[in-house]
Design a protein around this motif. Structure first.
Motif, short mmCIF file in Angstrom:
data_model
loop_
_atom_site.label_atom_id
_atom_site.label_comp_id
_atom_site.label_asym_id
_atom_site.label_seq_id
_atom_site.Cartn_x
_atom_site.Cartn_y
_atom_site.Cartn_z
N GLY A 287 130.39 69.01 -13.10
CA GLY A 287 131.42 68.38 -13.82
C GLY A 287 132.33 67.53 -13.18
O GLY A 287 133.05 67.03 -13.95
N LEU A 288 133.08 69.27 -12.56
CA LEU A 288 134.16 67.92 -12.21
C LEU A 288 134.64 66.97 -11.01
O LEU A 288 135.79 66.49 -10.72
N ARG A 289 132.69 66.62 -10.64
CA ARG A 289 133.24 65.75 -9.81
C ARG A 289 133.19 64.13 -9.96
O ARG A 289 133.31 63.08 -9.49
N HIS A 290 132.50 64.70 -11.26
CA HIS A 290 133.20 62.94 -12.05
C HIS A 290 135.07 62.75 -12.14
O HIS A 290 135.37 61.47 -12.86
N VAL A 291 135.54 63.97 -12.05
CA VAL A 291 137.32 63.79 -12.16
C VAL A 291 137.66 63.32 -11.27
O VAL A 291 138.94 62.09 -10.42
N ILE A 292 137.58 64.71 -10.29
CA ILE A 292 138.66 64.52 -8.51
C ILE A 292 137.01 64.11 -7.82
O ILE A 292 135.67 64.99 -7.82
N ASP A 293 137.40 64.16 -6.23
CA ASP A 293 137.14 64.77 -4.92
C ASP A 293 136.02 66.05 -5.32
O ASP A 293 136.31 66.70 -5.25
N LEU A 294 134.52 65.32 -4.85
CA LEU A 294 134.20 67.14 -4.70
C LEU A 294 134.41 68.05 -4.01
O LEU A 294 134.38 69.21 -3.98
N ALA A 295 134.98 67.78 -2.54
CA ALA A 295 135.90 69.52 -2.06
C ALA A 295 136.85 69.66 -2.77
O ALA A 295 136.54 71.35 -3.29
N TRP A 296 137.48 69.71 -3.89
CA TRP A 296 138.97 69.51 -4.25
C TRP A 296 138.36 70.06 -5.68
O TRP A 296 138.38 70.95 -6.21
#
Length: 161
Positions: A102-111
């Motif tokens: 879900g967060l990968r759409h907002v920030i980089d996948l690693a973060w």
């Protein structure tokens, strides 16, 4: 009844009894109190050691009961630790994957993976703290039995006080 049979039956009397009659501090030496003048010193010592033996057996039983109670509390606290670990493991695995994607759409996948990991670490720490707090309430020593044994030893040293 032979002399050994009489001695045996006198030793099997419950504590506080002498020759079948109740002896209390109020009645000792009073009219109507049991007459122990014909009782031998050996019988009196036998009665005393029998009573002390029963007393210490009862104290050991009390200690066992206290230890069993504390072990049950420790088992429940250990169950909380286990539940915390299991829940944390499942939560980290399943919710982390969902949150990372879900967060990968907002920030980089690693973060995104790092943020989700930090959140579950805080939750795991809170569960661990709750289990640790509960574990601290466990007392491994049978305190009531120890106190009672101290009182019994004091009485045995000074039975007239």
């Amino acid at each position: 009844m032979s002399a050994p049979d009489v001695e045996h039956s006198a030793r099997n009397e419950p504590p506080g009894r002498a020759r079948g009659r109740e002896v209390t501090p109020d009645t000792a030496g009073a009219p109507g109190a049991p007459d122990v003048s014909d009782t031998s010193v050996g019988e009196l010592i036998g009665d005393l050691t029998g009573d002390l033996s029963r007393l210490f057996r009862d104290e050991v039983e009390l200690a066992k009961a206290e230890l069993k109670e504390e072990a049950a509390k420790a088992g429940k606290a250990a169950g909380l630790y286990g539940g915390a670990g299991y829940a944390a493991g499942l939560a980290v695995l399943l919710a982390s994957l969902a949150a990372v994607f879900g967060l990968r759409h907002v920030i980089d996948l690693a973060w995104a993976a790092l943020v989700v990991t930090a959140v579950w670490a805080v939750i795991g720490a809170a569960l661990h703290s709750a289990g640790r707090k509960r574990m601290r309430t466990v007392r491994p020593t049978p305190e009531r039995a120890v106190e009672s044994l101290k009182e019994d030893a004091k009485w045995a040293r000074h039975p007239t006080n």
